[in-house]
Motif scaffolding. Structure first.
Motif, mmCIF file in Angstrom:
data_model
loop_
_atom_site.group_PDB
_atom_site.id
_atom_site.type_symbol
_atom_site.label_atom_id
_atom_site.label_comp_id
_atom_site.label_asym_id
_atom_site.label_seq_id
_atom_site.Cartn_x
_atom_site.Cartn_y
_atom_site.Cartn_z
ATOM 1 N N THR A 193 0.650 -1.221 -0.043
ATOM 2 C CA THR A 193 -0.052 -0.211 -0.132
ATOM 3 C C THR A 193 0.944 1.261 -0.081
ATOM 4 N N ALA A 194 2.299 1.120 -0.310
ATOM 5 C CA ALA A 194 3.002 2.142 -0.270
ATOM 6 C C ALA A 194 4.271 1.969 -1.119
ATOM 7 N N ARG A 195 4.870 2.958 -1.680
ATOM 8 C CA ARG A 195 6.111 2.914 -2.361
ATOM 9 C C ARG A 195 7.015 4.089 -2.216
ATOM 10 N N HIS A 196 8.294 4.181 -1.748
ATOM 11 C CA HIS A 196 9.148 5.345 -1.325
ATOM 12 C C HIS A 196 10.177 5.671 -2.527
ATOM 13 N N ASN A 243 -4.601 6.649 -5.833
ATOM 14 C CA ASN A 243 -4.440 6.458 -4.526
ATOM 15 C C ASN A 243 -5.475 5.334 -3.624
ATOM 16 N N ARG A 244 -6.511 5.641 -4.363
ATOM 17 C CA ARG A 244 -7.709 4.679 -3.703
ATOM 18 C C ARG A 244 -7.367 3.067 -4.272
ATOM 19 N N LEU A 245 -6.845 2.932 -5.470
ATOM 20 C CA LEU A 245 -6.555 1.694 -6.218
ATOM 21 C C LEU A 245 -5.544 0.926 -5.106
ATOM 22 N N VAL A 246 -4.599 1.975 -4.917
ATOM 23 C CA VAL A 246 -3.556 1.256 -4.168
ATOM 24 C C VAL A 246 -3.627 1.037 -2.660
ATOM 25 N N ARG A 304 -5.465 -2.327 -2.598
ATOM 26 C CA ARG A 304 -4.478 -3.388 -2.836
ATOM 27 C C ARG A 304 -4.793 -3.993 -4.488
ATOM 28 N N ARG A 305 -5.247 -2.853 -5.483
ATOM 29 C CA ARG A 305 -5.852 -3.670 -6.644
ATOM 30 C C ARG A 305 -4.605 -3.631 -7.410
ATOM 31 N N ASP A 306 -4.522 -4.638 -8.422
ATOM 32 C CA ASP A 306 -3.514 -4.772 -9.412
ATOM 33 C C ASP A 306 -4.012 -4.081 -10.806
ATOM 34 N N SER A 359 -18.461 2.787 -7.890
ATOM 35 C CA SER A 359 -18.348 1.304 -7.791
ATOM 36 C C SER A 359 -17.274 0.607 -8.832
ATOM 37 N N LEU A 360 -16.384 -0.230 -8.147
ATOM 38 C CA LEU A 360 -15.427 -1.024 -8.885
ATOM 39 C C LEU A 360 -15.653 -2.207 -8.773
ATOM 40 N N PRO A 361 -15.434 -3.061 -9.965
ATOM 41 C CA PRO A 361 -15.714 -4.574 -10.047
ATOM 42 C C PRO A 361 -14.919 -5.283 -8.712
ATOM 43 N N ALA A 362 -15.416 -6.319 -8.355
ATOM 44 C CA ALA A 362 -14.470 -7.036 -7.285
ATOM 45 C C ALA A 362 -13.307 -7.646 -7.980
ATOM 46 N N SER A 363 -12.115 -7.643 -7.135
ATOM 47 C CA SER A 363 -11.059 -8.439 -7.425
ATOM 48 C C SER A 363 -11.022 -9.725 -7.226
ATOM 49 N N ARG A 364 -10.834 -10.614 -8.204
ATOM 50 C CA ARG A 364 -10.273 -12.231 -7.972
ATOM 51 C C ARG A 364 -9.437 -12.488 -7.102
ATOM 52 N N ASN A 365 -8.744 -11.557 -6.660
ATOM 53 C CA ASN A 365 -7.286 -11.704 -5.679
ATOM 54 C C ASN A 365 -7.983 -11.219 -4.321
ATOM 55 N N ARG A 366 -9.405 -10.888 -4.252
ATOM 56 C CA ARG A 366 -9.595 -10.621 -2.691
ATOM 57 C C ARG A 366 -9.531 -11.468 -1.826
ATOM 58 N N SER A 367 -9.884 -12.859 -2.083
ATOM 59 C CA SER A 367 -9.657 -13.826 -1.035
ATOM 60 C C SER A 367 -8.348 -14.092 -0.572
#
Length: 411
Positions: free
Chosen positions: A160-163, A321-324, A327-329, A400-408
């Motif tokens: 959730t971050a990159r420096h 920022n929201r996508l990060v 944890r979206r890809d 509304s964003l579609p669900a991530s298949r990586n959510r689980s």
């Protein structure tokens, strides 16, 4: 956490990237024998070798050529998506930025060497002319290409971050063998290191070595350099403005005309300087004056999200920022070819079918609406799902964003 192995030891990749000075001697030994390091992100019959590359006084790790796809996609910074847009490879011998087997070959529209002419004025040297002349790239195009080639416009959703230390390492891994206007990159380009108080003396000494090259040579030629870093502030002075980067207290002195032009040319980035949720990365074209000051000749500024993903507006910064945070890809496409007729603002890669995200902030403008209609028609014909955010009239949290298949995998 990605691990790397060299000199009979195993180390966290993040520490090697953040603190390159700690590993110089070990990497020097490994560069001699066996001649490479190994990435341990995944197991393969053939080890994932890493290039050990010198840049300035330090050594850095880079992915083995054409081997990026074998690294672990969701956790290794050396992973390279084979389908991601890249700089020109073969075919176009006149391209301003070409990716060759030995690294990037760049021709900028900015002169890095000037010489005195018979009339006492200064002109650029060594630039070919005529039918065989290559096209040239702007500073911004070069900066954007570096970001794309280094995969800094991508996010895999595992953090959730990159420096800046990570940005520095990824940029150096890509630019280490580049040619810029015919010169080795390390002689004309300095990518600022992440500032650490304990390393201040070493960081300053390394930069001083670079600056020492920017002098008038015995034959009268003036040498310029390029510096990449994150803008800290731009303040008025008696004779113009002084710009500073977050990674160093050094000042770069610019004319009021240059700063005024930059504030208009890179308006979205310029307005974000000092904004907590955004970053502004710059590439500076500099000269050293007779008194040892750094004179700013030209610059390009690139707006980024808080995790250094390139953006074209503050609305896009908010979406990135929201996508990060979620944890979206995803990918932030960067225009590397005028032939790209789509270029969505973002592409979600963790849905069953890649999903475009469009951020609309200029609704009502006739040319803007026509472009929206063309892109909608193209997506419909290509069956590309999309999320549209009318940022000027709808809050980001309502999108509304579609669900991530990586959510689980993340819960």
């Amino acid at each position: 956490m990605s691990l790397v192995s060299f000199d009979n030891g195993t180390f966290p990749l993040a520490d090697v990237q953040d603190n390159p000075a700690r590993y110089v001697k070990r990497l020097e030994r490994a560069k001699v024998s066996p001649g490479y390091a190994v990435c341990l992100c995944a197991s393969h019959r053939t080890p994932l070798q890493l290039v050990i590359r010198r840049y300035g006084s330090l050594l850095h790790l880079a992915g083995w050529p054409e081997d990026g796809h074998r690294h672990k996609r969701d956790s290794c910074p050396f992973y390279k998506d084979p389908d991601a847009p890249r700089a020109a490879r073969g075919g176009d011998s006149k391209a301003a930025i070409m990716a060759t087997p030995t690294g990037l070959n760049v021709k900028l529209d900015a002169a890095l060497t000037l010489r005195e002419t018979a009339t006492g004025s200064r002109g650029s040297t060594g630039q070919p002319t005529g039918r065989t002349s290559r096209r040239s790239a702007s500073l911004l195009a070069f900066l954007q290409t570096l970001w794309s080639e280094s995969a800094l416009n991508q996010w895999t959703g595992t953090a959730t971050a990159r420096h800046w230390g990570q940005c520095n390492a990824m940029l150096l891994a890509e630019v280490g063998t580049a040619l810029i206007n015919g010169s080795d990159a390390q002689n004309v380009l300095h990518i600022m290191r992440r500032y650490e108080e304990a390393d201040r003396a070493a960081i300053n000494a390394e930069f001083d070595v670079f600056i020492a090259r920017l002098a008038i040579s015995p034959n009268g030629a003036t040498h310029r350099g390029l510096v990449i870093g994150e803008i800290n502030e731009v303040v008025p002075t008696q004779f113009g403005h002084a710009l500073s980067l977050r990674q160093s207290a050094r000042k770069y002195y610019a004319s009021a005309t240059l700063i005024d032009r930059a504030s208009r040319t890179f308006a979205h980035a310029w307005k974000a300087i000092g904004v907590r949720t955004a970053r502004v990365v710059a590439i500076l074209l500099v000269e050293r004056t007779a008194k040892g000051h750094m004179k700013l000749i030209d610059l390009a500024a690139m707006l980024c999200s808080s995790a250094f993903l390139p953006c074209d507006s503050m609305y896009e910064v908010g979406m990135a920022n929201r996508l990060v945070a979620e944890r979206r890809d995803f990918l932030k496409p960067v225009r590397l070819s005028p032939d790209d007729d789509m270029l969505p603002d973002f592409v979600l890669r963790d849905t069953d079918v890649p999903t475009h995200i469009e951020v609309y902030g200029m609704n009502g403008l006739a040319s803007y609406e026509a472009r929206k209609d063309r892109k909608r028609a193209l997506r419909l014909s290509r069956r590309i799902p999309a999320v549209e955010w009318n940022a000027d009239c709808e809050p980001l949290e309502a999108v509304s964003l579609p669900a991530s298949r990586n959510r689980s995998l993340l819960t």
